[in-house]
Design an enzyme around this catalytic site. Structure first.
Site, PDB file in Angstrom:
ATOM      1  N   MET A  21       0.847  -1.189   0.000  1.00  0.00           N
ATOM      2  CA  MET A  21       0.000   0.000   0.000  1.00  0.00           C
ATOM      3  C   MET A  21       0.889   1.249   0.000  1.00  0.00           C
ATOM      4  O   MET A  21       0.455   2.332   0.397  1.00  0.00           O
ATOM      5  CB  MET A  21      -0.934  -0.004   1.206  1.00  0.00           C
ATOM      6  CG  MET A  21      -1.880  -1.214   1.201  1.00  0.00           C
ATOM      7  SD  MET A  21      -3.490  -0.882   1.952  1.00  0.00           S
ATOM      8  CE  MET A  21      -2.994  -0.393   3.609  1.00  0.00           C
ATOM      9  N   HIS A  28       9.226  -3.563   3.631  1.00  0.00           N
ATOM     10  CA  HIS A  28       8.930  -3.773   2.208  1.00  0.00           C
ATOM     11  C   HIS A  28      10.219  -4.038   1.413  1.00  0.00           C
ATOM     12  O   HIS A  28      10.248  -4.889   0.526  1.00  0.00           O
ATOM     13  CB  HIS A  28       8.235  -2.537   1.614  1.00  0.00           C
ATOM     14  CG  HIS A  28       6.939  -2.175   2.270  1.00  0.00           C
ATOM     15  ND1 HIS A  28       6.822  -1.098   3.115  1.00  0.00           N
ATOM     16  CD2 HIS A  28       5.708  -2.742   2.203  1.00  0.00           C
ATOM     17  CE1 HIS A  28       5.565  -1.006   3.541  1.00  0.00           C
ATOM     18  NE2 HIS A  28       4.868  -1.993   3.014  1.00  0.00           N
ATOM     19  N   GLN A  52     -10.321  -2.683   2.155  1.00  0.00           N
ATOM     20  CA  GLN A  52      -9.834  -3.343   3.363  1.00  0.00           C
ATOM     21  C   GLN A  52      -9.840  -2.409   4.582  1.00  0.00           C
ATOM     22  O   GLN A  52      -9.393  -2.814   5.652  1.00  0.00           O
ATOM     23  CB  GLN A  52      -8.453  -3.950   3.141  1.00  0.00           C
ATOM     24  CG  GLN A  52      -7.306  -2.976   3.016  1.00  0.00           C
ATOM     25  CD  GLN A  52      -6.020  -3.686   2.608  1.00  0.00           C
ATOM     26  OE1 GLN A  52      -5.871  -4.175   1.487  1.00  0.00           O
ATOM     27  NE2 GLN A  52      -5.080  -3.792   3.537  1.00  0.00           N
ATOM     28  N   GLY A 138       4.834 -10.004   4.217  1.00  0.00           N
ATOM     29  CA  GLY A 138       5.592  -9.952   5.467  1.00  0.00           C
ATOM     30  C   GLY A 138       4.902 -10.722   6.583  1.00  0.00           C
ATOM     31  O   GLY A 138       3.672 -10.686   6.700  1.00  0.00           O
ATOM     32  N   ASP A 141       2.119  -9.181   9.170  1.00  0.00           N
ATOM     33  CA  ASP A 141       0.671  -9.332   8.992  1.00  0.00           C
ATOM     34  C   ASP A 141       0.351 -10.823   8.931  1.00  0.00           C
ATOM     35  O   ASP A 141       0.011 -11.369   7.878  1.00  0.00           O
ATOM     36  CB  ASP A 141       0.230  -8.613   7.721  1.00  0.00           C
ATOM     37  CG  ASP A 141       0.558  -7.124   7.775  1.00  0.00           C
ATOM     38  OD1 ASP A 141       0.108  -6.466   8.731  1.00  0.00           O
ATOM     39  OD2 ASP A 141       1.285  -6.639   6.892  1.00  0.00           O
ATOM     40  N   LEU A 175       8.409  -2.860  12.127  1.00  0.00           N
ATOM     41  CA  LEU A 175       8.202  -1.760  11.181  1.00  0.00           C
ATOM     42  C   LEU A 175       6.771  -1.804  10.653  1.00  0.00           C
ATOM     43  O   LEU A 175       6.231  -2.865  10.361  1.00  0.00           O
ATOM     44  CB  LEU A 175       9.182  -1.863  10.008  1.00  0.00           C
ATOM     45  CG  LEU A 175      10.660  -1.685  10.331  1.00  0.00           C
ATOM     46  CD1 LEU A 175      11.435  -1.406   9.037  1.00  0.00           C
ATOM     47  CD2 LEU A 175      10.907  -0.569  11.327  1.00  0.00           C
ATOM     48  N   SER A 177       3.922   1.090   8.447  1.00  0.00           N
ATOM     49  CA  SER A 177       3.671   2.443   7.964  1.00  0.00           C
ATOM     50  C   SER A 177       2.910   3.243   9.008  1.00  0.00           C
ATOM     51  O   SER A 177       2.990   4.469   9.036  1.00  0.00           O
ATOM     52  CB  SER A 177       2.869   2.394   6.654  1.00  0.00           C
ATOM     53  OG  SER A 177       3.542   1.566   5.731  1.00  0.00           O
TER      54      SER A 177
END
Lengths: 275, 275
Positions: A21, A28, A52, A138, A141, A175, A177
């Site tokens: 995103m 990332h 989402q 990742g 999640d 990490l 966002s």
């Protein structure tokens, strides 16, 4: 994008796909590096997916900076950025959804109804356009990776899902966002979540496999800080996401979601009983 | 099946796919002939899909005769039959469904809840395995064609959906595997459904575009026979399936579902106002 990918496939190139995103960070970049290793061509999608987000969630304020993301992605080397508009992905009259029953309603799905339906739908669409050989996600999640693996298995999508380890700050904070939303004080106490997970790991390493004791210790660590409000803390089977009472040989996910101020953060580790 | 299709694609062969539930009849054969014309290789799947049957429906009694189907398909020339087991398509723990909101709840969706979710799911799975260039469906299942086109558009599945005209007996009855359930007397009166549709067509050809008058005439034709119980009769937009009150230039579907004895039959025609 589709015609580029058609041509890459026809030329025998192995395609690695990293759906994001945007608001890229080292997490990332680690996925992109992994893609670089496994594939000949690397495609990164940048799409803040409206389906989402819940109506009260941060869709509007979610950070968007395509130029910065492109520069950052270029530092690790990618071949294409795929940045569709909302109308590209969801044309007028859009009404088809991919839903994983059961898995989608647990853990984060309880406080974010519809979230995993949105994730499963957009990932299905992106995979259908790019048709990659590998797609990278990742471990941070955790539930998302379980849901996506199930979609790919059940709908027989021809792609290999690769899950890469969570990347952390020096103090252990995973990490995300959304860490950008934290105030300096919130940022300071945020690593508590990972410390609580590490507490569980050390207890298991010492032979304690009783889930109720482990969850109590996890909760005690976090509730030292009244600024942190636990959404859930759970120890679940890593494939079915069903709660377990005892840690055995099958890997479990120790998962936490917590609000620090207004920011909801998630983290997890995977464990199994020591030999 | 996947590896065969991979190889066909890599060899530059255009794949035509005809998904069926077996019990093949001339309607299916017309789809296969169309596939023969458009594609280099023709694959027919035979799979009685449990997820599109309701608990009170005819899943168990649905006719199954793979050897007969294979012989019949061979008479028009096919390259592969794909006949997976239920466990192949739905492995243990299967929990992912493709659902088209709105479209799935209208017409047949009202009396067959879950039917189109089952159709959308199994077609997605089969398309993901076969990855055909073209997939062929009969106009007889009008709502199914609308739902599948929407799935393919929304999820950006890379296939062209081809819809072929309904094939009929000499007396007008639309071919259906379920016609085999009819008693001789029921079979005799079954063409009434098509006669009622033709009545609507002739009224529209004569300039009557008032849907309520057309539906009354349609109903009157069918209710001449008390053995026929109408499930629904509707005139709807051919893309959105929304009811219309007046027939204009946009094509509409005139659709009927009716029970003759215990057998539920469907039929439809596509119309638009004369110039």
């Amino acid at each position: 994008m589709r015609s580029i990918c058609h041509k890459l496939r026809a030329d025998g190139q192995r395609i690695g796909f990293v759906p994001t995103m945007g608001a890229l960070h080292e997490g990332h970049l680690s996925l992109i590096r992994e893609a670089r290793k496994m594939a000949d061509k690397v495609i990164v999608s940048i799409f803040v997916n409206p389906t989402q987000f819940g109506p009260q969630e941060d869709y509007m304020q979610y950070p968007r900076d395509l130029a910065r993301d492109a520069d950052l992605a270029a530092t690790v080397g990618i071949d294409y950025i795929f940045a569709p508009t909302v109308e590209d992905v969801y044309p007028p009259g859009f009404s088809t959804y991919v839903h994983v029953e059961g898995l989608s309603d647990k853990l984060c799905g309880k406080s974010r109804p519809g979230h995993f339906r949105g994730v499963a739908t957009v990932v299905s669409i992106l995979l259908n356009v790019v048709r990659p050989h590998f797609a990278f996600f990742g471990q941070k999640d955790a539930q998302q990776t379980v849901v996506i693996k199930r979609v790919v298995r059940d709908l027989k999508i021809d792609v290999e899902i690769v899950v890469s380890p969570t990347v952390r700050e020096a103090d252990g904070l995973a990490l995300s966002s959304r860490n950008a939303y934290l105030t300096p004080h919130e940022r300071e106490i945020a690593p508590t979540i990972y410390k609580a997970l590490q507490k569980v790991k050390s207890m298991v390493d010492q032979g304690n496999t009783d889930v109720s004791q482990l969850l109590t210790a996890l909760g005690d660590t976090i509730t030292n800080y009244p600024e942190i409000r636990v959404d859930y803390a759970a120890i679940v089977d890593s494939e079915t996401l069903e709660s377990v009472t005892e840690i055995g040989k099958r890997p479990v996910i120790v998962a936490v979601a917590a609000y620090i101020g207004k920011t909801r953060l998630i983290d997890n580790i995977i464990l199994s009983a020591p030999e």
